[in-house]
Design an enzyme around this catalytic site. Structure first.
Site, PDB file in Angstrom:
ATOM      1  N   GLU A   1       0.933  -0.900   0.204  1.00 18.28           N
ATOM      2  CA  GLU A   1      -0.456  -0.091  -0.054  1.00 18.28           C
ATOM      3  C   GLU A   1       0.719   1.141  -0.156  1.00 18.28           C
ATOM      4  O   GLU A   1       0.245   2.260   0.393  1.00 18.28           O
ATOM      5  CB  GLU A   1      -0.874  -0.012   1.086  1.00 18.28           C
ATOM      6  CG  GLU A   1      -1.613  -1.215   1.432  1.00 18.28           C
ATOM      7  CD  GLU A   1      -2.901  -0.803   2.555  1.00 18.28           C
ATOM      8  OE1 GLU A   1      -2.914  -0.951   3.212  1.00 18.28           O
ATOM      9  OE2 GLU A   1      -3.265  -2.194   3.050  1.00 18.28           O
ATOM     10  N   GLY A   2       2.153   1.337  -0.194  1.00 18.60           N
ATOM     11  CA  GLY A   2       2.629   2.164  -0.567  1.00 18.60           C
ATOM     12  C   GLY A   2       3.987   2.817   0.928  1.00 18.60           C
ATOM     13  O   GLY A   2       4.463   3.702   0.880  1.00 18.60           O
TER      14      GLY A   2
END
Length: 354
Positions: free
Chosen positions: A323-324
């Site tokens: 998710e970064g």
């Protein structure tokens, strides 16, 4: 047949300014803190100065986390610890502020943008500004069918290009890139194996939520089957993304290429963004000079892709949440590097004695 030729990016993308980088290195030699004392922070500052085209480097004032979301049909084959078609739950966690990337973004002064490229859910479940760009609902099973049609793959690449232009036009000065997907690591591993000429077992990892041995074997089998479909189209990046990619993967590829065109530096996250970078590098060999590998996720496919692109991860903390998040953890280091390079005083010049 796609009308988009990614090879055209090779003529559009230039390297970051080498002269500015040399100026940054020379300025570093004059600072009061001895050269080498700041370790890799010096390298980060010089990379950023070259990307900005100026010395001293400007501080990062408008960082932006950009997350592309999609569901992959291959997830239905038991290759992921998450249930198929649940990518919208990951998106909801970010929107609600309960996911790691949402919590850290607030701390680090970064805003978040989520782009639904191909979630498999009713649009009404999410805000209009998230779902408004969707290319299609979910993607095909890459082991037995194309993920996308040629037209959908082109539309997804162009979506990523459009998002990159919007971010550059709005003043974003550094992008933290990530994905919100279910089944994405299987797709990414297939692309890495195809482009690096390796077997499925070399690039198959356990995913963000670790899978057990049986699921890992199913994942390997799915990647091997997908590789047989990928190899005949290796000469055409858009056809490759259609065969064994997905809407988010195609969009991220277009996003990375257009960010390089627009001279917007990007921090990559895990194996998905690394695989997209590998596809983009195939089209434009100078493009990776605009990217920074934020972290080593532990996925073997990511390590293979980063090695091929000669990108050395900034962090290695075993962060697998995706998710970064891992890329976002590198942001404060880049900000610190810029601040030190710009604000540290230069050594006093001793006057010659007669």
């Amino acid at each position: 047949m796609s009308t988009l030729n990614l090879d055209d990016f090779s003529d559009l993308i230039e390297r970051p300014d080498g002269g500015v980088r040399r100026d940054a290195e020379e300025r570093r030699e004059r600072l009061a803190v001895p050269p080498g004392a700041l370790g890799r922070l010096d390298e980060l500052a010089e990379w950023l100065a070259a990307a900005q085209g100026q010395v001293p480097v400007r501080p990062i004032e408008r960082p932006r986390v950009v997350l592309f979301a999609a569901d992959h049909g291959i997830a239905a084959e038991g290759v992921s610890a998450r249930a198929a078609s649940t990518g919208h739950e990951l998106v909801r966690g970010v929107l609600d502020g309960t996911s790691p990337v949402a919590i850290l973004a607030g701390r680090f002064g970064a805003t978040i943008r989520i782009v639904d490229a191909g979630l498999d859910c009713d649009p009404e479940l999410l805000p209009a500004d998230v779902v408004g760009h969707r290319v299609r609902r979910g993607s095909g099973r890459i082991d037995v069918e194309d993920a996308l049609t040629a037209e959908e793959a082109e539309a997804a690449v162009r979506l990523g290009m459009r998002i990159a232009d919007e971010e550059a036009d709005s003043g974003t000065d550094l992008v933290v890139l990530g994905d919100l997907s279910v089944g994405g690591t299987t797709v990414a591993a297939t692309l890495v194996a195809a482009l690096c000429g390796t077997d499925a077992s070399v690039v198959t990892g356990r995913g963000g939520l670790p899978i057990d041995d049986l699921a890992w074997m199913r994942k390997c089998a799915a990647i091997r089957d997908a590789l047989r479909r990928a190899r005949p189209v290796l000469g055409d990046q858009v056809a490759l993304l259609a065969a064994v990619g997905g809407t988010d993967v195609a969009a991220i590829t277009g996003f990375l290429l257009q960010c390089a065109v627009r001279r917007t530096p990007v921090i990559l996250d895990g194996v998905v963004s690394a695989a997209c970078g590998l596809v983009a590098q195939r089209a434009a060999f100078r493009a990776p000079d605009w990217w920074l590998a934020g972290q080593a996720s532990g996925e073997p496919g990511q390590a293979k892709a980063l090695d091929r692109m000669a990108l050395n991860p900034v962090l290695d903390h075993g962060v697998t949440v995706g998710e970064g998040t891992g890329a976002l953890l590198a942001l404060p280091l880049v900000q610190a590097a810029a601040a030190l390079a710009a604000e540290l005083p230069e050594r006093a010049v001793e006057e010659p004695t007669e």
